[in-house]
Design an enzyme around this catalytic site. Sequence first.
Site, short mmCIF file in Angstrom:
data_model
loop_
_atom_site.label_atom_id
_atom_site.label_comp_id
_atom_site.label_asym_id
_atom_site.label_seq_id
_atom_site.Cartn_x
_atom_site.Cartn_y
_atom_site.Cartn_z
N SER A 85 0.82 -1.23 0.00
CA SER A 85 0.00 0.00 0.00
C SER A 85 0.84 1.27 0.00
O SER A 85 0.60 2.21 0.77
CB SER A 85 -0.96 0.01 1.21
OG SER A 85 -1.78 -1.13 1.22
N LYS A 140 -7.29 -7.37 8.40
CA LYS A 140 -8.04 -6.11 8.51
C LYS A 140 -9.25 -6.33 9.43
O LYS A 140 -9.21 -7.16 10.33
CB LYS A 140 -8.41 -5.62 7.13
CG LYS A 140 -7.18 -5.36 6.26
CD LYS A 140 -7.33 -4.16 5.38
CE LYS A 140 -6.04 -3.87 4.64
NZ LYS A 140 -6.04 -2.52 4.07
N HIS A 177 -17.34 -2.91 7.53
CA HIS A 177 -18.04 -1.92 6.71
C HIS A 177 -17.86 -2.16 5.22
O HIS A 177 -18.79 -1.95 4.43
CB HIS A 177 -17.56 -0.51 7.09
CG HIS A 177 -16.07 -0.33 7.01
ND1 HIS A 177 -15.47 0.72 6.37
CD2 HIS A 177 -15.03 -1.07 7.49
CE1 HIS A 177 -14.16 0.63 6.46
NE2 HIS A 177 -13.86 -0.46 7.14
N ARG A 178 -16.68 -2.59 4.81
CA ARG A 178 -16.44 -2.78 3.38
C ARG A 178 -17.14 -4.03 2.85
O ARG A 178 -17.50 -4.08 1.67
CB ARG A 178 -14.94 -2.80 3.09
CG ARG A 178 -14.26 -1.52 3.54
CD ARG A 178 -13.10 -1.11 2.67
NE ARG A 178 -12.49 0.10 3.21
CZ ARG A 178 -12.97 1.33 3.05
NH1 ARG A 178 -14.07 1.52 2.33
NH2 ARG A 178 -12.38 2.37 3.59
N LYS A 238 -18.81 2.84 10.59
CA LYS A 238 -17.38 2.92 10.87
C LYS A 238 -16.70 3.96 10.00
O LYS A 238 -15.82 4.69 10.46
CB LYS A 238 -16.74 1.55 10.65
CG LYS A 238 -15.28 1.47 11.04
CD LYS A 238 -14.76 0.04 10.89
CE LYS A 238 -13.38 -0.11 11.51
NZ LYS A 238 -12.34 0.65 10.81
#
Length: 475
Positions: A220, A368, A419-420, A445
């Site tokens: 990332s 995550k 949330h994703r 979130k």
Amino acid sequence: MTQPAAKIEPAASTVTRVCVVPGGPVEGKIRPPGSKSLTNRALICAAFASGTSRLAGTLVSEDTEVMIDSLAKIGVSIKPVDGGRTLVVEGVGGVVSDDARKISSDAPVEMFIANSGTTVRFLTAALSAFGGKYKLSGVDRMHERPIGDLVDAIAPALDGWIVATSDGKCPPVDIDSNGWTGQPMRVGGGVSSQYLSGLMMAGPIASKPIRIEIFGEMVSIPYVRMTARLMKSFGGTCEWEFDGDEPWSGLRSVTVGGSYQGCEFDVEPDASAASYFWAAAAISGGSVLVEGLDENASQGDVGFARVLEMMGCEFIARDGGIEIKGGPLRGVDVEMGEISDTVQTLAVVALFADGPTRVRGVAHNRFKETDRIGNLAIELRKLGGRVDEHDDGLTIHPLSSDAQSRPRHDVVMETYNDHRMAMSFALLGLRIPGIEILNPACTRKTYPDFWADLESLTGRSHTWTTNRIGGARAS
């Protein structure tokens, strides 16, 4: 006569589900809320700056609220304007630093950070550099998310001690610090770029130049560049060292310095949130303009729009944003290490392509909010498709033509309080009737208004159901 005491049964709990309603191509424009990544980074820099900062376009969500609440506990004044979409921050840098440290002189300041990875990682670094006694804890899942690489990077350079107290070097994190000594640090890059970003932002707080060496491949990288760009706005400096001819793939060290000064900073719309609306155009064959973002944005996730172009969509750069027009979708083989927060979005789009899609370079997604490889595969298989797990990602095979449109009132998608997951699974309903999504409120979130914004964009109301489990009654 005395009446017998009432027997109270356990209180009822409720389970809420949402079903997105199909209705043809999605057409329109939308401006997502402010970037979570930028908001929480800007809050760190502003909080430890000398003077006043005004942050415009900030995100109002659980992740930013726990950051604000935590900073307030060391005396940072953060005043919301326009419902929190602008924040006025009085920093505790410079002459008021000693007063802020005295707050934790007797007992540790306890900070609850829920399941916010940015908050726990950025505060762990910043508070250890600032000095004081602190305890950072969160929800159960946060206590399963690794932070050992960050703690191990800080400990040798700390005048004091720091420890992650859960198994596997996970939070809670206990800190007792007199600041950083100034000696070099070493941090691994393979689990989260937030470790390096946290150390970078903490450098100017330590009031001395800090050299940070990176070992292993850095995931990332766009988020690291974002951090450096934001630090510069507040007066921080970064000097990079690379190996080879490809600078960022050969990142080996950064020396950070400078001091933070209050400033005015504009937060871009959230590019990760934008991915859902671009994907809505791709899946439905529609056209969606996301306002406020372009390819020069500091957030790497704007690159998701180009992945959709690879899959057959039309990419249009407008003066006010980026537009995606849907078209026949084809499978792709794509490295997503730099845009890993959009993997779930792409996985849903891939179900409607004409061939398999291979996602690579995202092994760190298992650490995550949930296991975003394994649990994603479990849920997508409920639709009858084939999803193969790999060490570094997934292969998503398209659904059959019948499965792409047949009503599926038997399918309930679990979100794992991620949330994703919830926002990505919402896209399924644009093509497949009847799919229900559990715990839709978990989007608070990072995007509390997601469901309302999706309704506004599609022009259709979702179907909501709430079931009671158990009951409260006196007998």
